[in-house]
Scaffold this motif. Structure first.
Motif, PDB file in Angstrom:
ATOM      1  N   CYS A  24     -17.555 -76.211  30.296  1.00 42.84           N
ATOM      2  CA  CYS A  24     -16.926 -76.544  29.010  1.00 42.84           C
ATOM      3  C   CYS A  24     -16.693 -75.302  28.162  1.00 42.84           C
ATOM      4  CB  CYS A  24     -17.760 -77.570  28.264  1.00 42.84           C
ATOM      5  SG  CYS A  24     -17.771 -79.180  29.078  1.00 42.84           S
ATOM      6  N   SER A  29     -13.191 -79.213  31.964  1.00 41.39           N
ATOM      7  CA  SER A  29     -13.954 -80.441  31.737  1.00 41.39           C
ATOM      8  C   SER A  29     -15.000 -80.551  32.842  1.00 41.39           C
ATOM      9  CB  SER A  29     -13.046 -81.663  31.729  1.00 41.39           C
ATOM     10  OG  SER A  29     -12.454 -81.844  32.991  1.00 41.39           O
ATOM     11  N   THR A  38     -15.973 -82.192  27.611  1.00 38.04           N
ATOM     12  CA  THR A  38     -15.024 -81.107  27.371  1.00 38.04           C
ATOM     13  C   THR A  38     -15.621 -80.145  26.349  1.00 38.04           C
ATOM     14  OG1 THR A  38     -13.930 -82.296  25.582  1.00 38.04           O
ATOM     15  CG2 THR A  38     -13.044 -82.627  27.800  1.00 38.04           C
TER      16      THR A  38
END
Length: 78
Positions: A24, A29, A38
């Motif tokens: 992230c 993601s 995310t």
């Protein structure tokens, strides 16, 4: 205070969330279980890492903390 987790389970979760944090932070993601994370979830990832680390510390503390009582009989004269 005991934890509901085993040490192995906690290490697995910590590894997964560390991987999620890395992905992230690079704008990718990542999925943990059924949850997709995310960049905007980084605070939640850090919170979960803190939680699992705290649970791991509880297990370590319980296993390393104990009281020893002893009664010594006799005298120790030099």
């Amino acid at each position: 205070m005991m934890s509901i987790w085993t040490k192995e389970e906690l290490k697995t979760h910590i590894a997964a969330y560390k991987e999620a944090l890395l992905s992230c932070s690079q704008g990718k993601s990542y999925s943990v279980g059924s949850r997709s994370l995310t960049r905007s979830d980084i605070p939640e990832i850090r919170e979960m890492l803190g939680y699992y680390e705290e649970e791991l510390n509880k297990l370590d503390k319980v296993k390393s903390s104990f009281i020893v009582q002893a009664k010594i009989h006799g005298s120790f004269r030099r």
